[in-house]
Design an enzyme around this catalytic site. Structure first.
Site, short mmCIF file in Angstrom:
data_model
loop_
_atom_site.label_atom_id
_atom_site.label_comp_id
_atom_site.label_asym_id
_atom_site.label_seq_id
_atom_site.Cartn_x
_atom_site.Cartn_y
_atom_site.Cartn_z
N ASP A 69 0.54 2.35 8.85
CA ASP A 69 0.27 2.00 10.14
C ASP A 69 0.91 2.29 11.23
O ASP A 69 0.81 2.03 12.46
CB ASP A 69 -0.10 0.52 9.85
N ARG B 210 1.18 -5.91 -4.93
CA ARG B 210 1.39 -6.89 -3.97
C ARG B 210 1.82 -8.31 -4.08
O ARG B 210 1.51 -9.23 -3.29
CB ARG B 210 -0.27 -6.72 -2.99
N LYS C 34 8.30 1.03 5.15
CA LYS C 34 7.18 1.68 4.87
C LYS C 34 5.92 1.22 5.33
O LYS C 34 5.81 0.16 5.30
CB LYS C 34 7.14 1.81 3.31
N THR C 35 5.10 2.07 6.06
CA THR C 35 3.99 1.69 6.26
C THR C 35 3.27 2.80 7.12
O THR C 35 3.80 3.25 8.09
CB THR C 35 3.48 0.31 7.17
N ASP D 47 5.82 -7.34 5.50
CA ASP D 47 5.92 -8.55 4.56
C ASP D 47 6.66 -8.49 3.35
O ASP D 47 7.46 -9.26 2.90
CB ASP D 47 4.48 -8.84 3.77
N GLY E 253 0.85 -1.18 0.07
CA GLY E 253 0.01 -0.08 -0.14
C GLY E 253 0.91 1.35 0.10
O GLY E 253 1.86 1.33 0.38
#
Length: 547
Positions: free
Chosen positions: A201, A141, A198-199, A172, A77
């Site tokens: 979240d 993905r 990266k994220t 992941d 994402g």
């Protein structure tokens, strides 16, 4: 590409680098490392990339003119700042040697396997400096985990004379980067693999990674929107707003937005799990706050709900785990049945406790739990309208209390889900600088012959000059977890720590926020103005680093 006035002005912003990355660098190696858990299993799976030392860059007087071609992949994402990782990577390899080339593989890891790429030229890269999104090369993905994928990728790597691949992604994606690095190292192919954290979240962090990029920008974007709703809520004084926020496996986004905006209620999934709360416990907590505020004549409020909450409710979490295993093993038997037969099949094959939990869920939620899975075989919790489920249950609880004379106010609910609104926002100054430094670090790791490392930047609450850059072996962050019915090596996710400073700061204030109207309106992200306004890191990071 058409540019707005903001984009044109932001394009001229020159990201700031730590002193150690402003010229030539030398490598300072630390002690050997080991994985966070399951050391023997991880070492056996990654014999060529396990136990490597931590890396820190220091200024050097020696010039490195390393000749190299690099491939870059955006995976998973979107997160604000990804373009700056690429521009930092591009600028650095060109400074090392103007003959160096950067190739972007299109639409994620699948671009490497399918040989879809473009060369990233200066003219092309300049269009994307300090912009949000991943549209410079697109993202995807596809999981890199099979030998035939590695070998297909090697064909285009050899054709383009690429020395290293940089994978920009979350836990992941960086696990896949580690697997790829190990494979190429075992085969002595001479291809380096470097990851970048990266994220939005915020769950890719540990002793070496202080924050993942994109979290700063995304939480400031969401907090602006929440602040706008708080102001509308306080103006109209008639609605309760239930706001679901991205964060599938951790509640960092919800917690940071709560610290910035001071809503009446913010649920923290990790606390729900730790206290073994049921869905009814959560509903009673919110209904009590609604009733207490109504008693003061305030029939309005704000509730923040993390996206992954449903999985952290212990009874539902146990159900989801068994469902994941059941459908991983017997999905083919299940998928062609009609709706009623699917429900009967699940009830027949679940343990008694989980079958009872499944039977008591609203039909829509039960069906969402048992249908579409994500690429990793897990429930797609973002599709579950948790905010509506909870508000409906709160409404029913308040109706019961009204009949019993325990509630005398009014209750009307409105619903929001903030996710995509923050993933591609123009990066804040923090993320613009942080990501550019990560890209620069990735290039320097390659130039110094490293593979199986993730680029890192530390000391990020200090002035940019004082940031420390380097690399951490990806194996250091790994453990074994059950995924799609099998035990696999993965990077351990960082959940909200209930004894950590950010949560303690929140917990100390939330009772007052629940009763009073203490809203804070952060406003839009600031790019220009006093440094104390536009260059500040998140409250989470400040509290964690005690600054």
């Amino acid at each position: 590409m058409e540019k707005s006035a903001l984009q044109q002005a932001r394009g001229a912003y020159q990201p700031k680098l730590p002193i150690a990355l402003q010229g030539s660098v030398k490598v300072k190696e630390g002690a050997p490392t080991q994985s966070v858990d399951n050391q023997e299993e991880i070492k056996a799976l990654f014999p060529n990339t396990y136990g490597m030392p931590l890396i820190e860059f220091e200024k050097s007087d020696e010039v490195n003119n390393a000749r190299m071609n690099v491939g870059v992949i955006l995976s998973g994402g979107q997160a604000p700042g990804g373009h700056n990782v690429i521009t930092g990577l591009f600028d650095t390899i060109k400074k090392l040697n103007p003959e160096n080339r950067l190739y972007g593989f299109l639409m994620g890891p699948g671009g490497l396997v399918d040989h879809n790429y473009i060369e990233l030229t200066e003219e092309y890269v300049n269009e994307y400096r300090n912009t949000g999104g991943f549209d410079i090369i697109g993202s995807g993905r596809t999981k890199l985990e099979k030998v035939d994928q590695f070998e297909q990728g090697l064909e285009i790597i050899r054709e383009l004379n690429i020395n290293a691949i940089v994978i920009i992604g979350g836990d992941d994606s960086n696990t896949n980067a580690c697997v790829l690095a190990e494979y190429y190292a075992a085969k002595n192919y001479g291809v380096q693999v470097i990851g970048c954290p990266k994220t939005i979240d915020g769950d890719l962090k540990n002793s070496q990674i202080e924050t993942s990029f994109g979290f700063d920008t995304a939480t400031k974007t969401y907090s602006e929107l929440i602040g706008n709703i708080e102001r509308d809520c306080k103006s109209a004084r008639k609605d309760w707003h239930f706001i679901k926020l991205m964060g599938r496996s951790a509640s960092h986004i919800a917690l940071e937005c709560a610290l910035q905006c001071q809503p009446n209620i913010c649920l923290i999934s990790e606390e729900v799990e730790a206290k073994d709360q049921s869905l009814n416990d959560i509903v009673e907590q919110i209904a009590t706050a609604v009733a207490n505020r109504a008693a003061q004549g305030n029939n309005f409020g704000i509730v923040l709900i993390p996206e992954g909450l449903i999985e952290f409710i212990p009874a539902i979490g146990r159900l989801i785990q068994e469902l994941n295993d059941l459908l991983a093993a017997h999905g083919d038997d299940y998928k062609d049945l009609d709706k009623d037969a699917q429900r009967a099949y699940i009830l027949e094959h679940l343990s008694a406790e989980n079958a009872n939990t499944f039977a008591t869920l609203p039909e829509g939620v039960a069906r969402q739990l048992s249908l579409d899975r994500d690429p990793h075989g897990n429930v797609q919790v973002s599709l579950i309208e948790t905010e509506k489920l909870i508000s409906e249950m709160v409404e029913n609880k308040l109706k019961e209390w009204k009949e019993e004379g325990k509630f005398v106010g009014k209750f009307a609910a409105l619903h929001h889900f903030f996710g995509y609104e923050g993933r591609c926002a123009a990066p804040s100054n923090f993320d613009a600088d942080y990501c550019y430094a990560l890209g620069t670090s990735a290039a320097q790791l390659i130039a110094n012959g490293k593979t199986g490392y993730m680029a890192i930047v530390k000391n990020t609450t200090a002035n940019t000059d004082e940031w420390k850059a380097g690399g951490v072996p990806i194996t250091m962050m790994m453990n074994m977890e059950r995924r799609n019915g099998e035990m696999k090596p993965v990077i351990r996710k960082a959940l909200v720590e209930l004894d950590g400073a950010p949560f303690k700061c929140f917990a100390a204030q939330r009772e007052r926020w629940a009763l009073e109207t203490c809203y804070v309106y952060p406003g839009p992200i600031q790019y220009w103005g006093p440094s104390e306004v536009c260059d500040q890191p998140t409250k989470t990071l400040q509290l964690e680093q005690n600054s």
